[in-house]
Write an enzyme that holds these catalytic residues in place. Structure first.
Site: not given
Lengths: 311, 311
Positions: B169, B91
């Site tokens: 993030d 990811k």
């Protein structure tokens, strides 16, 4: 086949200038109703409403064109689909990509047609440019989209708010041509976004793109501070050295220095011809590529503060 | 069935801490090769490369896990698919949504598996929360994701660059839980993004969400300036008044004040179990919903300048 009975939701400038006359001139559509929060009406419409929910209750209504500001398009489109009506969406089709994705699900679930329109794509010059570039590799792309916001959006405050897209409101027209004519996908590589210090949306943007093949020089420059002559130009050069120039917003095309297309724009006539075909085929057309490039530019873009803008 | 022969591309912290030991402990995978630009290797790998292109040439290789920084993931994934290999993506799965969309096309074209992983989704507490909320309407959502960037990302400059996502993030981990457990889609309604005056990525974000049903109070707060205790909590209240609390990044779940799940995270074990099943079924799993919410937040977000950040 009988004419499609259609309603228009939102009677602002684009509905008055384009949707109403174009529907009026197309025998495959019959304007059944309009709705306008401000209480406007139109002589061609059999019914007039202030609340679009009333319009959606008409059992003989097949489809609606949603011409409101983008912030409320999704909610209206959703209600229309759940009421069994097909939907034509002005650009941009929603306020966010997630909303548009939900409309894709709803189209599948309800079996109704969702049609995202990008009017700049409906120029003959764009169609011909697409054909001419098919199968070639591109080594250079330069998009120059410069206009005077004071002239085109006088006093419109929503375009400067967060979510109003700023210079991407016209810029997405250019991107919708780029995604249509380029022979392979382009990706945002860098984006410089110029925000006036007193505004929440960019007044200018400089983009560079990447492709999978080759190391092309691919750029776009959007600017809302252009006075004097306005520029809506796209230049493409193939690896073989052929140069295409789309100008005047996609209505003129030169290939290799020769004028190939020069036509008065008839974008909305093309849009409604396409909508007629989609309704007959019960087929949706949801093109999210131009909108996705806008989101990508905001997501990976660098923000630069520039002088305040007063209109 | 023989074990899947897999390679790891990029031997940074996440590969060393999670992918290598988890693959090593799963009999359905065999670590065939690793590639590391910095020249790292691993005792379990039969082959070691500095250039991932060499790794992709191994004919017996079935799949790769791409653990590089996000900026280069798409290009590597594309080459892997065109070389006939399946792909697991850390990811976020790509640098932009357009890149991810192209991987979806390539998965279909090559018939290979593309698997976007969102590790936070692989907690038992998340699975149970999803079950508990199914079919209910939500009236309140509060996501609190506050951590100390100096502790978790010491000296990492790329997270502060444009395209580095900043506080999104970690924030996208929370969003990946939200999209997984909520019984209906959520949309970004507003986003306040706090950019340090010397950085090109946000250090904090406050989001509000909209849903289709009801007028819920749905919020998320991400902050990278948290010292002392760290918070990775999600609280959900249904219309019926039931309160769910996910805490510790999704590893604990309380429902109605009762502790239902408290487990050491085993996220990557779950990821590789799922990848095994997808490879056996030759089926892709491309979940772009968390990433799309990030792009939407940047696109419609309001930028606020805050004090400079020095690490």
């Amino acid at each position: 086949m009988t004419a499609h009975r259609i309603g228009i939701i939102g009677l602002g400038k684009i509905a008055q200038d384009q949707h109403l006359p174009v529907i009026g001139a197309n025998p495959n559509f019959e304007l059944l109703a309009v709705s306008s929060q401000r209480g406007l009406s139109h002589r061609d419409a059999r019914h007039t409403f202030q609340d679009y929910r009333e319009l959606l209750k008409l059992p003989e209504l097949e489809a609606v064109s949603i011409c409101t500001p983008p912030q409320v398009r999704y909610a209206i489109a959703r209600e229309a689909l759940l009421a069994g009506k097909s939907v034509l969406l002005e650009k941009p089709p929603a306020a966010t990509l997630s909303e548009l994705e939900d409309l894709r699900r709803l189209a599948a679930r309800t079996g109704r047609v969702v049609f995202t329109t990008w009017h700049a794509q409906y120029n003959k010059a764009v169609k011909e440019a697409r054909k001419a570039l098919a199968g070639w590799s591109v080594r250079r792309l330069l998009v120059t989209w410069k206009e005077d916001v004071r002239h085109w959006h006088p006093g419109q405050q929503w375009i400067w708010q967060a979510g109003g897209f700023g210079v991407f409101d016209p810029g997405v027209n250019a991107l919708s041509i780029v995604t249509r004519i380029m022979p392979e996908p382009v990706f945002i590589k860098t984006a410089d976004l110029s925000f006036p210090s007193n505004r929440d949306a960019p007044i200018a943007a400089a983009l560079t793109f990447a492709m999978n093949h080759g190391e092309g020089d691919l750029q776009a420059v959007f600017d809302w501070r252009q006075t004097g002559p306005q520029s809506w130009d796209i230049e493409v050069e193939t690896e073989a050295g052929l140069i295409l120039k789309l100008s005047q917003g996609g209505s003129c095309l030169e290939i290799g220095g020769r004028l190939v297309v020069k036509e008065e724009p008839a974008e909305y006539e093309g849009i409604y011809r396409r909508f007629d075909a989609l309704l007959n085929a019960r087929q949706s057309e949801i093109d999210d590529a131009p909108f996705r490039l806008v989101a990508d530019a905001f997501m990976i873009g660098r923000r630069v503060q520039v002088e305040p803008f007063e209109d």
